[in-house]
Design an enzyme around this catalytic site. Structure first.
Site, PDB file in Angstrom:
ATOM      1  N   ALA A 176     -21.598  30.176 -32.313  1.00  0.00           N
ATOM      2  CA  ALA A 176     -21.907  31.611 -32.452  1.00  0.00           C
ATOM      3  C   ALA A 176     -21.326  32.168 -33.752  1.00  0.00           C
ATOM      4  O   ALA A 176     -21.997  32.925 -34.478  1.00  0.00           O
ATOM      5  CB  ALA A 176     -21.380  32.386 -31.246  1.00  0.00           C
ATOM      6  N   ASP A 211     -26.246  23.953 -28.004  1.00  0.00           N
ATOM      7  CA  ASP A 211     -25.467  25.183 -28.231  1.00  0.00           C
ATOM      8  C   ASP A 211     -26.060  26.009 -29.370  1.00  0.00           C
ATOM      9  O   ASP A 211     -26.323  27.211 -29.217  1.00  0.00           O
ATOM     10  CB  ASP A 211     -24.003  24.836 -28.572  1.00  0.00           C
ATOM     11  CG  ASP A 211     -23.216  24.384 -27.366  1.00  0.00           C
ATOM     12  OD1 ASP A 211     -23.818  24.147 -26.305  1.00  0.00           O
ATOM     13  OD2 ASP A 211     -21.976  24.257 -27.488  1.00  0.00           O
ATOM     14  N   GLY A 222     -15.717  26.534 -23.998  1.00  0.00           N
ATOM     15  CA  GLY A 222     -16.975  26.112 -23.375  1.00  0.00           C
ATOM     16  C   GLY A 222     -18.093  27.131 -23.491  1.00  0.00           C
ATOM     17  O   GLY A 222     -19.141  26.991 -22.873  1.00  0.00           O
TER      18      GLY A 222
END
Ligand code: MEV
Length: 317
Positions: free
Chosen positions: A105, A146, A99
């Site tokens: 990333a 995200d 999460g």
């Protein structure tokens, strides 16, 4: 050698409803990062990837279907370049499927490494768009929040809009926040709860649209609380968001247990963060209470507890 990196993220409020064009607020976690090290190799060697934490090594040419080979191919296509002679080593402090945006990333660090090795320093918008293209292949219907918060590395207000680019704006944070992040240790890939919720939304659109509207109202209240530096209000808003996430079927017994423990230990508010069904929860605490909250999370079975300080941000919204 070139080293690039990108942070983890948390969703402060609005996850899932953001997929359905409602706003959400996301924060980068600068201290928890994914890294890519690009080392030039002899001419003709080709492009290789090494992920020591996963015990994986693969080559771009012999494993083009690997998700990160596909992402590298998208970057090369974008730059109009051939695969360079390079070994890219990927490392990450971010738990996978926890999460915290691990996939986005690692993707952002990889995009930067490939581009920088070819002499390009891509702006955040381009890094974000390239990562989004690859997230879409594996996460079903990602909102784009995200990759955006991770590529921009800024506290953001994010809202998809039909027929135009999403609204992305740095959000005003008037007073620093102390967040205690508890990991359930349960790993759950983002696409599972996202797809499950989509099926339930398709079966009962009116019910779920109303719930998404309720989340949007909470996110708007959170923006006002952040701008006013009203931590007590923000805590209550996080609790309300957690109730709505439970109604959306996104929480889990492990998340509920940590959320409850944090509140009992004096947190101002607590909720799950991200895709749910596992992964992490976040608790807002006064700085002199965060150790107490962290200890309570540990005692309640958290596999890992982190404390994150969110700095003041001038913001635009
Ligand atoms: C995941 O960090 C956030 C979700 O809302 C999915 C998405 O926005 O793509 C659950």
């Amino acid at each position: 050698m070139i080293t690039t990196s990108a942070p983890a993220k948390i969703i402060l409020c609005g996850e899932h409803a953001v997929v359905y064009n409602r706003p959400a607020i996301a924060l980068p976690l600068g201290d928890v990062r994914a890294y890519a090290e690009a080392t030039p190799t002899a001419p003709g060697t080709g492009l290789y990837f090494v992920a020591p934490d996963l015990g994986e090594t693969w080559s771009f040419s012999s494993d083009p279907q690997h998700p990160l080979s596909e992402l590298a191919a998208t970057v090369l296509d974008h730059l109009g370049a051939a695969a360079p002679d390079l070994t890219i080593t990927l490392r990450s402090d971010i738990p996978i499927a926890g999460g915290m945006g691990s996939g986005a990333a690692i993707g952002a660090a990889l995009v930067r490494a490939v581009a920088q090795a070819l002499g390009h320093n891509l702006p955040p918008a381009e890094v974000s768009a390239l990562v989004y293209a690859s997230e879409g292949r594996y996460h079903g219907t990602p909102s784009g929040i995200d990759n955006t918060v991770i590529a921009y590395e800024q506290a953001i207000w994010f809202q998809r809009r039909p027929d135009t680019a999403p609204l992305i704006a740095p959000i005003r944070v008037a007073t620093p926040l102390t967040l205690v992040i508890g990991d359930t240790g349960v790993r759950s890939a983002t696409h599972r709860p996202v797809c499950d919720l989509r099926e339930r939304w398709q079966a009962e659109p009116a019910t779920y649209e109303a719930r998404f509207d309720a989340v949007a109202a909470v996110v708007t209240q959170a923006r006002a609380a952040l701008a006013a530096g009203d931590l007590a209000a923000l805590g209550q808003i996080m609790n309300t968001n957690q109730t709505l996430l439970e109604e959306l079927g996104i929480s889990s017994p492990e998340l509920d247990c940590l959320v409850h423990a944090a509140r009992q230990a004096g947190a101002l508010g607590a909720k799950l963060s991200g895709a749910g069904w596992g992964g992490v929860m976040i608790a807002l605490a006064h700085s002199d209470q965060c150790q107490q909250v962290a200890d309570a999370l540990q005692a309640a079975g958290a596999s890992r507890v982190r404390v994150a300080l969110v700095p003041v941000c001038a913001g635009e919204i």
